[in-house]
Design a protein around this motif. Structure first.
Motif, mmCIF file in Angstrom:
data_model
loop_
_atom_site.group_PDB
_atom_site.id
_atom_site.type_symbol
_atom_site.label_atom_id
_atom_site.label_comp_id
_atom_site.label_asym_id
_atom_site.label_seq_id
_atom_site.Cartn_x
_atom_site.Cartn_y
_atom_site.Cartn_z
ATOM 1 N N LEU A 28 24.872 5.672 58.674
ATOM 2 C CA LEU A 28 23.874 6.280 57.790
ATOM 3 C C LEU A 28 23.026 5.230 57.085
ATOM 4 C CD1 LEU A 28 26.062 9.144 56.247
ATOM 5 C CD2 LEU A 28 24.218 9.383 57.931
ATOM 6 N N GLU A 29 23.668 4.143 56.651
ATOM 7 C CA GLU A 29 22.919 3.081 55.982
ATOM 8 C C GLU A 29 21.990 2.370 56.965
ATOM 9 O OE1 GLU A 29 22.795 2.423 52.763
ATOM 10 O OE2 GLU A 29 24.188 4.080 52.366
ATOM 11 N N ALA A 30 22.439 2.169 58.205
ATOM 12 C CA ALA A 30 21.575 1.546 59.212
ATOM 13 C C ALA A 30 20.386 2.439 59.532
ATOM 14 C CB ALA A 30 22.375 1.253 60.475
ATOM 15 N N GLU A 31 20.628 3.744 59.571
ATOM 16 C CA GLU A 31 19.535 4.682 59.847
ATOM 17 C C GLU A 31 18.528 4.738 58.708
ATOM 18 O OE1 GLU A 31 22.189 7.620 62.746
ATOM 19 O OE2 GLU A 31 21.615 8.288 60.740
ATOM 20 N N LYS A 32 18.976 4.424 57.501
ATOM 21 C CA LYS A 32 18.024 4.322 56.392
ATOM 22 C C LYS A 32 17.094 3.134 56.597
ATOM 23 C CE LYS A 32 20.944 6.290 52.714
ATOM 24 N NZ LYS A 32 21.648 5.953 51.448
ATOM 25 N N ILE A 38 19.008 6.478 65.945
ATOM 26 C CA ILE A 38 20.240 7.223 65.726
ATOM 27 C C ILE A 38 21.386 6.283 66.090
ATOM 28 C CG2 ILE A 38 21.652 9.171 66.477
ATOM 29 C CD1 ILE A 38 19.058 10.647 67.119
ATOM 30 N N CYS A 39 22.337 6.124 65.181
ATOM 31 C CA CYS A 39 23.423 5.154 65.370
ATOM 32 C C CYS A 39 24.712 5.818 65.829
ATOM 33 C CB CYS A 39 23.720 4.417 64.068
ATOM 34 S SG CYS A 39 22.342 3.478 63.437
ATOM 35 N N SER A 40 25.493 5.071 66.553
ATOM 36 C CA SER A 40 26.839 5.540 66.889
ATOM 37 C C SER A 40 27.785 4.348 66.960
ATOM 38 C CB SER A 40 26.862 6.304 68.214
ATOM 39 O OG SER A 40 26.934 5.434 69.316
ATOM 40 N N VAL A 41 29.052 4.626 66.655
ATOM 41 C CA VAL A 41 30.122 3.643 66.805
ATOM 42 C C VAL A 41 31.213 4.275 67.653
ATOM 43 C CG1 VAL A 41 31.820 2.171 65.664
ATOM 44 C CG2 VAL A 41 29.634 2.650 64.538
ATOM 45 N N LEU A 42 31.590 3.595 68.722
ATOM 46 C CA LEU A 42 32.694 4.019 69.571
ATOM 47 C C LEU A 42 33.793 2.968 69.506
ATOM 48 C CD1 LEU A 42 30.701 5.013 72.817
ATOM 49 C CD2 LEU A 42 31.258 6.469 70.860
ATOM 50 N N THR A 43 35.027 3.395 69.700
ATOM 51 C CA THR A 43 36.111 2.434 69.858
ATOM 52 C C THR A 43 36.538 2.396 71.319
ATOM 53 O OG1 THR A 43 37.828 4.068 69.351
ATOM 54 C CG2 THR A 43 36.935 2.785 67.509
ATOM 55 N N VAL A 44 37.125 1.281 71.720
ATOM 56 C CA VAL A 44 37.624 1.098 73.077
ATOM 57 C C VAL A 44 39.086 0.685 72.971
ATOM 58 C CG1 VAL A 44 37.370 -0.148 75.251
ATOM 59 C CG2 VAL A 44 35.343 0.381 73.879
ATOM 60 N N PHE A 130 28.575 -0.647 69.165
ATOM 61 C CA PHE A 130 27.633 -0.146 68.161
ATOM 62 C C PHE A 130 26.306 0.078 68.882
ATOM 63 C CE2 PHE A 130 24.320 -0.456 64.986
ATOM 64 C CZ PHE A 130 24.833 0.295 63.949
ATOM 65 N N ALA A 131 25.759 1.278 68.760
ATOM 66 C CA ALA A 131 24.568 1.622 69.542
ATOM 67 C C ALA A 131 23.437 2.148 68.674
ATOM 68 C CB ALA A 131 24.917 2.659 70.611
ATOM 69 N N PHE A 132 22.217 1.823 69.103
ATOM 70 C CA PHE A 132 20.985 2.427 68.591
ATOM 71 C C PHE A 132 20.417 3.309 69.707
ATOM 72 C CE2 PHE A 132 19.002 -0.458 65.063
ATOM 73 C CZ PHE A 132 20.029 -0.095 64.211
ATOM 74 N N TYR A 133 20.271 4.596 69.428
ATOM 75 C CA TYR A 133 19.569 5.497 70.338
ATOM 76 C C TYR A 133 18.126 5.641 69.865
ATOM 77 C CZ TYR A 133 23.998 7.220 72.328
ATOM 78 O OH TYR A 133 25.210 7.330 72.954
ATOM 79 N N TYR A 134 17.224 5.785 70.825
ATOM 80 C CA TYR A 134 15.802 5.975 70.515
ATOM 81 C C TYR A 134 15.303 7.272 71.145
ATOM 82 C CZ TYR A 134 16.137 0.932 69.607
ATOM 83 O OH TYR A 134 16.507 -0.305 69.148
#
Length: 265
Positions: A28-32, A38-44, A130-134
């Motif tokens: 949310l802070e990155a999206e600000k 749109i940000c996402s965090v996945l674990t592996v 850590f991903a940025f979607y456009y």
């Protein structure tokens, strides 16, 4: 602006806030800072399987569809980034072969491009992305690259802390000799049982006879081996129900599976 994000997330990590809450706040802070992404965090996990951790601006069914995907050279942006251990920029999801199996998830919700960065542990192994979607076909700007560098670093800190805390909890609830859950885990399991339905669970308590004789005759090493073997056999006999070593030569099993309860009746 990035400093504010860093301070917020580092404070959450220091306070021990839940990992999912910390990752969600990070997104949310990155999206600000970059309102068009749109940000996402996945674990592996250690088997290379992907698990969604945070994506507050993504539809929940999209995130759920990513659960269980295995990282690989054609696993979208995130699965490929984890596999290669390097950033992957896909500027056109519709045309990129790495998204062939997943574009049907992204395109209907307006996602056109995705830039993903791996999160690596101290040994260089992938533990997340850590991903940025456009919503347009493009790659990252230099400002976005700096923001993501900081976000990836913060994610690495948060995931490392979670790993350490998980290992600490495991040690606290595991018997060092047998490897079985210990008395603390047994007490916690009992506390979680529902006592409202008679016959919904059963409890077995088992102790070994003459362990002292074995220790005195053959030595404590032999006694320890006996305890380990006995624990393994009891656990195998009642699996998938849990077995606990509750102290000395005492073991307990909590039976809740339908098969085990049917056998009792």
């Amino acid at each position: 602006m990035v400093l504010t994000l860093q301070n917020i997330i580092l404070e959450m990590i220091a306070k021990g806030d839940p990992l999912a809450d910390t990752a969600t706040r990070l997104c949310l802070e990155a999206e600000k800072l970059v309102p068009t992404v749109i940000c996402s965090v996945l674990t592996v996990d250690s088997a290379g399987i992907i698990h969604p951790l945070a994506g507050p601006s993504l539809p929940s069914d999209y995130s759920a569809a990513l659960e269980g995907i295995k990282m690989g050279p054609t696993a979208g942006s995130c699965g490929t980034a984890a596999y290669l251990r390097s950033g992957v920029t896909v500027i056109d999801i519709e045309a990129d072969s790495r998204w062939a199996d997943y574009r049907h998830l992204a395109l209907p919700i307006g996602l056109r491009a995705c830039w993903s960065s791996p999160i690596l542990d101290a040994a260089g192994e992938p533990v997340g992305t850590f991903a940025f979607y456009y919503r347009e076909c493009r790659g990252p700007t230099e400002d976005e690259r700096e923001i993501v560098r900081q976000c990836v670093h913060l994610c690495a800190i948060a995931l490392d802390r979670e790993r350490r805390m998980r290992a600490h909890r495991q040690r606290a609830f595991t018997d060092a000799l047998s490897g079985l859950p210990n008395r603390a885990a047994f007490n916690a399991a009992l506390g979680a049982l529902d006592c409202g339905t008679p016959g919904d669970w059963a409890l077995f308590v088992i102790d070994l006879d003459n362990l002292k004789v074995i220790n005195d005759t053959f030595g404590h090493y032999a006694g320890d081996c006996l305890l380990k073997v006995a624990g393994q056999r009891i656990a195998a006999a009642v699996a998938p129900n849990p077995t606990f070593r509750i102290g000395g030569d005492e073991f307990a099993a909590v039976l809740q599976s339908a098969e085990a309860l049917a056998d009792l009746h």
